[in-house]
Scaffold this active site. Structure first.
Site, PDB file in Angstrom:
ATOM      1  N   GLY A  14       9.083  10.790  31.752  1.00 29.30           N
ATOM      2  CA  GLY A  14       8.539  10.234  32.994  1.00 29.30           C
ATOM      3  C   GLY A  14       9.146  10.893  34.208  1.00 29.30           C
ATOM      4  O   GLY A  14       9.555  10.234  35.164  1.00 29.30           O
ATOM      5  N   ALA A  15       9.182  12.225  34.188  1.00 26.20           N
ATOM      6  CA  ALA A  15       9.870  12.962  35.267  1.00 26.20           C
ATOM      7  C   ALA A  15       8.902  13.520  36.305  1.00 26.20           C
ATOM      8  O   ALA A  15       9.277  14.343  37.134  1.00 26.20           O
ATOM      9  CB  ALA A  15      10.709  14.086  34.670  1.00 26.20           C
ATOM     10  N   SER A  16       7.659  13.052  36.265  1.00 29.21           N
ATOM     11  CA  SER A  16       6.693  13.543  37.261  1.00 29.21           C
ATOM     12  C   SER A  16       6.875  12.880  38.611  1.00 29.21           C
ATOM     13  O   SER A  16       6.486  13.430  39.641  1.00 29.21           O
ATOM     14  CB  SER A  16       5.261  13.291  36.760  1.00 29.21           C
ATOM     15  OG  SER A  16       5.114  11.941  36.369  1.00 29.21           O
ATOM     16  N   ARG A  17       7.452  11.663  38.616  1.00 27.02           N
ATOM     17  CA  ARG A  17       7.541  10.884  39.861  1.00 27.02           C
ATOM     18  C   ARG A  17       8.833  10.073  39.858  1.00 27.02           C
ATOM     19  O   ARG A  17       9.521   9.961  38.846  1.00 27.02           O
ATOM     20  CB  ARG A  17       6.364   9.904  39.960  1.00 27.02           C
ATOM     21  CG  ARG A  17       5.025  10.559  39.976  1.00 27.02           C
ATOM     22  CD  ARG A  17       3.896   9.546  40.113  1.00 27.02           C
ATOM     23  NE  ARG A  17       3.555   8.863  38.885  1.00 27.02           N
ATOM     24  CZ  ARG A  17       3.617   7.551  38.719  1.00 27.02           C
ATOM     25  NH1 ARG A  17       4.017   6.769  39.697  1.00 27.02           N
ATOM     26  NH2 ARG A  17       3.277   6.992  37.575  1.00 27.02           N
ATOM     27  N   VAL A  66       5.084   8.880  25.443  1.00 27.07           N
ATOM     28  CA  VAL A  66       6.282   8.518  24.680  1.00 27.07           C
ATOM     29  C   VAL A  66       6.035   7.373  23.696  1.00 27.07           C
ATOM     30  O   VAL A  66       6.800   7.200  22.754  1.00 27.07           O
ATOM     31  CB  VAL A  66       7.486   8.178  25.606  1.00 27.07           C
ATOM     32  CG1 VAL A  66       7.934   9.381  26.402  1.00 27.07           C
ATOM     33  CG2 VAL A  66       7.204   6.973  26.501  1.00 27.07           C
ATOM     34  N   ASN A  92      13.536   7.618  30.619  1.00 30.02           N
ATOM     35  CA  ASN A  92      13.222   7.017  31.921  1.00 30.02           C
ATOM     36  C   ASN A  92      11.803   6.460  31.994  1.00 30.02           C
ATOM     37  O   ASN A  92      11.556   5.517  32.750  1.00 30.02           O
ATOM     38  CB  ASN A  92      13.425   8.082  33.010  1.00 30.02           C
ATOM     39  CG  ASN A  92      12.818   7.676  34.323  1.00 30.02           C
ATOM     40  OD1 ASN A  92      13.358   6.846  35.052  1.00 30.02           O
ATOM     41  ND2 ASN A  92      11.648   8.245  34.630  1.00 30.02           N
ATOM     42  N   SER A 145      16.677  -1.931  33.540  1.00 28.69           N
ATOM     43  CA  SER A 145      16.438  -2.621  34.825  1.00 28.69           C
ATOM     44  C   SER A 145      17.353  -3.830  34.889  1.00 28.69           C
ATOM     45  O   SER A 145      17.652  -4.444  33.852  1.00 28.69           O
ATOM     46  CB  SER A 145      14.994  -3.108  34.920  1.00 28.69           C
ATOM     47  OG  SER A 145      14.850  -3.983  36.028  1.00 28.69           O
ATOM     48  N   TYR A 157       7.549  -7.344  31.415  1.00 24.77           N
ATOM     49  CA  TYR A 157       8.442  -6.219  31.742  1.00 24.77           C
ATOM     50  C   TYR A 157       9.893  -6.600  31.457  1.00 24.77           C
ATOM     51  O   TYR A 157      10.625  -5.866  30.791  1.00 24.77           O
ATOM     52  CB  TYR A 157       8.246  -5.870  33.217  1.00 24.77           C
ATOM     53  CG  TYR A 157       9.151  -4.794  33.782  1.00 24.77           C
ATOM     54  CD1 TYR A 157       8.906  -3.441  33.554  1.00 24.77           C
ATOM     55  CD2 TYR A 157      10.243  -5.130  34.576  1.00 24.77           C
ATOM     56  CE1 TYR A 157       9.719  -2.459  34.107  1.00 24.77           C
ATOM     57  CE2 TYR A 157      11.059  -4.154  35.132  1.00 24.77           C
ATOM     58  CZ  TYR A 157      10.792  -2.822  34.897  1.00 24.77           C
ATOM     59  OH  TYR A 157      11.601  -1.841  35.444  1.00 24.77           O
ATOM     60  N   LYS A 161      12.564  -4.980  28.805  1.00 30.51           N
ATOM     61  CA  LYS A 161      13.801  -4.349  29.253  1.00 30.51           C
ATOM     62  C   LYS A 161      15.020  -4.968  28.556  1.00 30.51           C
ATOM     63  O   LYS A 161      15.996  -4.291  28.282  1.00 30.51           O
ATOM     64  CB  LYS A 161      13.926  -4.423  30.778  1.00 30.51           C
ATOM     65  CG  LYS A 161      12.894  -3.546  31.513  1.00 30.51           C
ATOM     66  CD  LYS A 161      13.144  -2.067  31.267  1.00 30.51           C
ATOM     67  CE  LYS A 161      12.203  -1.175  32.045  1.00 30.51           C
ATOM     68  NZ  LYS A 161      12.483   0.258  31.896  1.00 30.51           N
TER      69      LYS A 161
HETATM   70  P1  NAP Z   1       7.217   5.290  38.530  1.00 29.37           P
HETATM   71  O1  NAP Z   1       7.463   5.888  39.856  1.00 29.37           O
HETATM   72  O2  NAP Z   1       6.125   4.301  38.342  1.00 29.37           O
HETATM   73  O3  NAP Z   1       7.028   6.483  37.477  1.00 29.37           O
HETATM   74  C1  NAP Z   1       6.852   6.178  36.120  1.00 29.37           C
HETATM   75  C2  NAP Z   1       6.993   7.446  35.322  1.00 29.37           C
HETATM   76  O4  NAP Z   1       6.867   7.097  33.923  1.00 29.37           O
HETATM   77  C3  NAP Z   1       5.921   8.462  35.643  1.00 29.37           C
HETATM   78  O5  NAP Z   1       6.505   9.741  35.591  1.00 29.37           O
HETATM   79  C4  NAP Z   1       4.930   8.281  34.482  1.00 29.37           C
HETATM   80  O6  NAP Z   1       4.220   9.464  34.139  1.00 29.37           O
HETATM   81  C5  NAP Z   1       5.874   7.945  33.353  1.00 29.37           C
HETATM   82  N1  NAP Z   1       5.224   7.274  32.228  1.00 29.37           N
HETATM   83  C6  NAP Z   1       4.639   6.056  32.215  1.00 29.37           C
HETATM   84  N2  NAP Z   1       4.162   5.809  30.972  1.00 29.37           N
HETATM   85  C7  NAP Z   1       4.470   6.881  30.210  1.00 29.37           C
HETATM   86  C8  NAP Z   1       4.249   7.223  28.858  1.00 29.37           C
HETATM   87  N3  NAP Z   1       3.605   6.397  28.015  1.00 29.37           N
HETATM   88  N4  NAP Z   1       4.687   8.440  28.415  1.00 29.37           N
HETATM   89  C9  NAP Z   1       5.326   9.290  29.247  1.00 29.37           C
HETATM   90  N5  NAP Z   1       5.571   9.013  30.536  1.00 29.37           N
HETATM   91  C10 NAP Z   1       5.144   7.827  31.016  1.00 29.37           C
HETATM   92  O7  NAP Z   1       8.533   4.574  37.961  1.00 29.37           O
HETATM   93  P2  NAP Z   1      10.032   4.509  38.515  1.00 29.37           P
HETATM   94  O8  NAP Z   1      10.103   3.422  39.501  1.00 29.37           O
HETATM   95  O9  NAP Z   1      10.520   5.868  38.839  1.00 29.37           O
HETATM   96  O10 NAP Z   1      10.742   3.964  37.203  1.00 29.37           O
HETATM   97  C11 NAP Z   1      11.392   4.790  36.279  1.00 29.37           C
HETATM   98  C12 NAP Z   1      12.154   3.899  35.324  1.00 29.37           C
HETATM   99  O11 NAP Z   1      13.072   3.079  36.062  1.00 29.37           O
HETATM  100  C13 NAP Z   1      11.274   2.922  34.545  1.00 29.37           C
HETATM  101  O12 NAP Z   1      11.750   2.794  33.228  1.00 29.37           O
HETATM  102  C14 NAP Z   1      11.428   1.619  35.301  1.00 29.37           C
HETATM  103  O13 NAP Z   1      11.194   0.498  34.508  1.00 29.37           O
HETATM  104  C15 NAP Z   1      12.873   1.725  35.737  1.00 29.37           C
HETATM  105  N6  NAP Z   1      13.214   0.897  36.898  1.00 29.37           N
HETATM  106  C16 NAP Z   1      12.536   1.027  38.087  1.00 29.37           C
HETATM  107  C17 NAP Z   1      12.897   0.226  39.143  1.00 29.37           C
HETATM  108  C18 NAP Z   1      12.182   0.294  40.479  1.00 29.37           C
HETATM  109  O14 NAP Z   1      12.387  -0.615  41.316  1.00 29.37           O
HETATM  110  N7  NAP Z   1      11.367   1.305  40.733  1.00 29.37           N
HETATM  111  C19 NAP Z   1      13.942  -0.707  39.031  1.00 29.37           C
HETATM  112  C20 NAP Z   1      14.606  -0.800  37.811  1.00 29.37           C
HETATM  113  C21 NAP Z   1      14.242   0.010  36.762  1.00 29.37           C
HETATM  114  P3  NAP Z   1       2.823   9.944  34.824  1.00 29.37           P
HETATM  115  O15 NAP Z   1       2.935   9.666  36.282  1.00 29.37           O
HETATM  116  O16 NAP Z   1       2.779  11.402  34.496  1.00 29.37           O
HETATM  117  O17 NAP Z   1       1.726   9.186  34.164  1.00 29.37           O
END
Ligand code: NAP
Length: 254
Positions: A14-17, A66, A92, A145, A157, A161
């Site tokens: 999930g390293a695109s964003r 994944v 991630n 998280s 969610y 987690k």
């Molecule tokens: P995000 O901006 O929504 O990005 C999610 C990433 O996961 C994207 O790169 C997406 O890929 C990828 N992804 C989703 N489903 C996938 C799959 N089945 N296979 C491969 N890649 C997949 O998320 P983020 O906020 O950066 O979160 C990253 C991690 O941190 C997550 O595990 C999230 O639960 C955790 N987290 C986030 C927060 C927060 O507040 N943002 C807080 C605590 C924990 P594509 O875009 O290419 O589809």
């Protein structure tokens, strides 16, 4: 502190964003070669690769879902073909759903989150560990998280987690004899697409939200990427089987 990551290879799911993209950029800046996994956001993922290459680093794209074990096996095979080693796995990739009362979601919502947030993690761990075990070296960082600790409203969610946290601790004890560190990190609210619609798009709401956080801010993806870099290094070699909160003091309990 020199993290001595030059010569290491990292696979970041999930390293695109968001957090994954920031982790890829930071690990590359520390000298690691990075394999950028993405699911659908090819052009964003390509931008991460170009940015790393533009700074003289090494990065390549690897598309895979994944939650699909066969796709993960193929991806890990392709990364090993290209980099010959995987020293660091950053699990991630994650998805969220709605948060609400227990009568507001069903088993299918839990299963949807579990497929990516838990099975996706397990698929990646299973695919890289034969290689890591044979080299008696590895760093696995699972992005969980703070919501794993149960929050004010029930959510599929959060449940997934919490399961990912249990998976981290159990896998860590199994892999410790092979010199593989397994750690999870639990961010609080971060400035990524995951929170764009409900929080980041409303400046007033964001200000009020941040005012309730002891450090007065939500995390930037780079804050979390810094911790991932440290845990990816041998500077953190005595840390395993645990979870590290990175929340700015944010608490979401009732
Ligand atoms: P995000 O901006 O929504 O990005 C999610 C990433 O996961 C994207 O790169 C997406 O890929 C990828 N992804 C989703 N489903 C996938 C799959 N089945 N296979 C491969 N890649 C997949 O998320 P983020 O906020 O950066 O979160 C990253 C991690 O941190 C997550 O595990 C999230 O639960 C955790 N987290 C986030 C927060 C927060 O507040 N943002 C807080 C605590 C924990 P594509 O875009 O290419 O589809």
């Amino acid at each position: 502190m020199d993290l001595e990551l030059t010569g290491k290879a990292a696979l970041i799911t999930g390293a695109s964003r968001g957090i994954g993209a920031a982790a890829a950029l930071a690990l590359a800046q520390e000298g690691a070669s990075v394999a950028i996994n993405y699911l659908t956001s090819e052009s964003e993922a390509q931008k991460v690769v170009e940015s790393i290459r533009g700074n003289g680093g090494r990065a390549s794209l690897f598309q895979a879902d994944v939650s699909k074990a066969d796709q993960v096996q193929a991806m890990v095979g392709a990364v090993l073909d290209e980099y010959k080693q995987i020293d660091i796995l950053v699990n991630n990739a994650g998805i969220t759903t709605h948060t609400g009362r227990i009568d507001g979601f069903g088993a299918e919502d839990i299963e949807k989150c579990m497929a990516v947030n838990v099975s996706g993690m397990l698929n990646c761990i299973q695919a890289v560990t034969p290689h890591m075990k044979s080299r008696r070296y590895g760093k696995i960082i699972n992005v969980i998280s703070f919501r794993a600790y149960a929050t004010r409203y029930s959510s599929p969610y959060d449940i997934s987690k919490a399961a990912a946290l249990a998976l981290t601790i159990e896998v860590a004890s199994e892999l410790a004899p092979f010199n593989i560190n397994v750690v999870s990190i639990s961010p609080g609210t971060a400035a990524t697409d995951m929170n764009r619609e409900k929080l980041l798009s409303d400046a007033k709401k964001l200000r009020e939200f941040e005012a309730k956080i002891p450090l007065g801010r939500i995390a930037q993806p780079e804050d979390i990427a810094n911790l991932i870099c440290f845990l990816s290094s041998d500077r953190a070699k005595h840390i395993t089987g645990t979870d590290i909160l990175i929340t700015g003091g944010e608490i979401f309990r009732w």
